[in-house]
Design a protein around this motif. Structure first.
Motif, PDB file in Angstrom:
ATOM      1  N   LEU A   1       0.848  -1.195   0.000  1.00 56.81           N
ATOM      2  CA  LEU A   1       0.000   0.000   0.000  1.00 56.81           C
ATOM      3  C   LEU A   1       0.879   1.239   0.000  1.00 56.81           C
ATOM      4  O   LEU A   1       2.002   1.209   0.487  1.00 56.81           O
ATOM      5  CB  LEU A   1      -0.882   0.022   1.251  1.00 56.81           C
ATOM      6  N   PRO A   2       0.342   2.332  -0.529  1.00 57.57           N
ATOM      7  CA  PRO A   2       1.096   3.581  -0.427  1.00 57.57           C
ATOM      8  C   PRO A   2       1.162   4.003   1.035  1.00 57.57           C
ATOM      9  O   PRO A   2       0.335   3.584   1.842  1.00 57.57           O
ATOM     10  CB  PRO A   2       0.263   4.568  -1.253  1.00 57.57           C
ATOM     11  N   PRO A   3       2.133   4.818   1.390  1.00 52.67           N
ATOM     12  CA  PRO A   3       2.206   5.281   2.786  1.00 52.67           C
ATOM     13  C   PRO A   3       0.939   6.052   3.158  1.00 52.67           C
ATOM     14  O   PRO A   3       0.404   6.803   2.353  1.00 52.67           O
ATOM     15  CB  PRO A   3       3.421   6.196   2.823  1.00 52.67           C
ATOM     16  N   ALA A   4       0.466   5.823   4.372  1.00 56.66           N
ATOM     17  CA  ALA A   4      -0.704   6.552   4.859  1.00 56.66           C
ATOM     18  C   ALA A   4      -0.315   7.987   5.155  1.00 56.66           C
ATOM     19  O   ALA A   4       0.783   8.264   5.622  1.00 56.66           O
ATOM     20  CB  ALA A   4      -1.250   5.883   6.110  1.00 56.66           C
ATOM     21  N   SER A   5      -1.223   8.880   4.863  1.00 60.03           N
ATOM     22  CA  SER A   5      -0.948  10.295   5.091  1.00 60.03           C
ATOM     23  C   SER A   5      -2.121  10.916   5.830  1.00 60.03           C
ATOM     24  O   SER A   5      -3.272  10.606   5.569  1.00 60.03           O
ATOM     25  CB  SER A   5      -0.748  10.999   3.748  1.00 60.03           C
ATOM     26  N   ASN A   6      -1.815  11.785   6.759  1.00 54.93           N
ATOM     27  CA  ASN A   6      -2.854  12.487   7.504  1.00 54.93           C
ATOM     28  C   ASN A   6      -2.945  13.951   7.093  1.00 54.93           C
ATOM     29  O   ASN A   6      -3.484  14.761   7.817  1.00 54.93           O
ATOM     30  CB  ASN A   6      -2.571  12.403   9.009  1.00 54.93           C
ATOM     31  N   THR A   7      -2.427  14.288   5.917  1.00 56.58           N
ATOM     32  CA  THR A   7      -2.352  15.703   5.571  1.00 56.58           C
ATOM     33  C   THR A   7      -3.555  16.226   4.824  1.00 56.58           C
ATOM     34  O   THR A   7      -3.988  17.328   5.071  1.00 56.58           O
ATOM     35  CB  THR A   7      -1.084  15.981   4.742  1.00 56.58           C
ATOM     36  N   SER A   8      -4.098  15.490   3.890  1.00 54.82           N
ATOM     37  CA  SER A   8      -5.228  16.034   3.135  1.00 54.82           C
ATOM     38  C   SER A   8      -6.288  14.977   2.888  1.00 54.82           C
ATOM     39  O   SER A   8      -6.015  13.778   2.888  1.00 54.82           O
ATOM     40  CB  SER A   8      -4.744  16.589   1.786  1.00 54.82           C
ATOM     41  N   THR A   9      -7.478  15.438   2.659  1.00 54.12           N
ATOM     42  CA  THR A   9      -8.587  14.542   2.364  1.00 54.12           C
ATOM     43  C   THR A   9      -8.316  13.767   1.082  1.00 54.12           C
ATOM     44  O   THR A   9      -8.609  12.574   0.993  1.00 54.12           O
ATOM     45  CB  THR A   9      -9.895  15.345   2.235  1.00 54.12           C
ATOM     46  N   LYS A  10      -7.723  14.425   0.098  1.00 52.04           N
ATOM     47  CA  LYS A  10      -7.440  13.770  -1.175  1.00 52.04           C
ATOM     48  C   LYS A  10      -6.473  12.602  -0.974  1.00 52.04           C
ATOM     49  O   LYS A  10      -6.672  11.510  -1.526  1.00 52.04           O
ATOM     50  CB  LYS A  10      -6.852  14.775  -2.162  1.00 52.04           C
TER      51      LYS A  10
END
Length: 96
Positions: free
Chosen positions: A27-36
Motif C-alpha cells: 500500500l502507499p504510505p498513509a498520510s494524515n495531511t489532506s482529504t485527497k
C-alpha cells in the motif's frame, strides 16, 4: 486514528504440512495531511482487499480440489459441503 505503518505490508502466511503461501499487497504510505491523500489511500486499501480476497479464495479452492483428488485416489469419498464449511478450520471433537 493512528496512521498505518509500512510494516503492514509484510503480508500473511498460510501454511500446511506441504505448502506455505504468503498473501501480500503493498500500500502507499498513509498520510494524515489532506482529504485527497486519505481518499487515495483508502481507495488503494479497498482494491487490495478485493484482490487479496480473490487470491485467498482461489488458493483455497485449489487446495480443496487437491485434497479431494488425494482422497479419491485413496478410495475415500469427500463430503463437499462439510469440507467447504470447515476448510482451514481445526476440527474440534464434541466431548458429549
Amino acid at each position: 486514528m493512528a496512521p498505518a505503518s509500512d510494516s503492514m505490508n509484510d503480508g500473511s502466511d498460510y501454511a500446511t504440512p506441504t505448502t506455505t503461501k504468503t498473501f501480500s499487497y503493498p500500500l502507499p504510505p498513509a498520510s494524515n495531511t489532506s482529504t485527497k491523500e486519505k481518499t487515495y489511500y483508502l481507495s488503494e486499501l479497498r482494491k487490495s482487499v478485493v484482490k487479496l480476497q480473490e487470491e485467498v479464495n482461489g488458493f483455497l479452492t485449489t487446495k480443496m480440489e487437491e485434497d479431494k483428488a488425494l482422497a479419491a485416489s485413496a478410495g475415500m469419498k469427500a463430503d463437499d459441503q462439510a469440507e467447504e464449511e470447515n476448510y482451514g478450520e481445526e476440527k474440534v471433537e464434541d466431548g458429549s
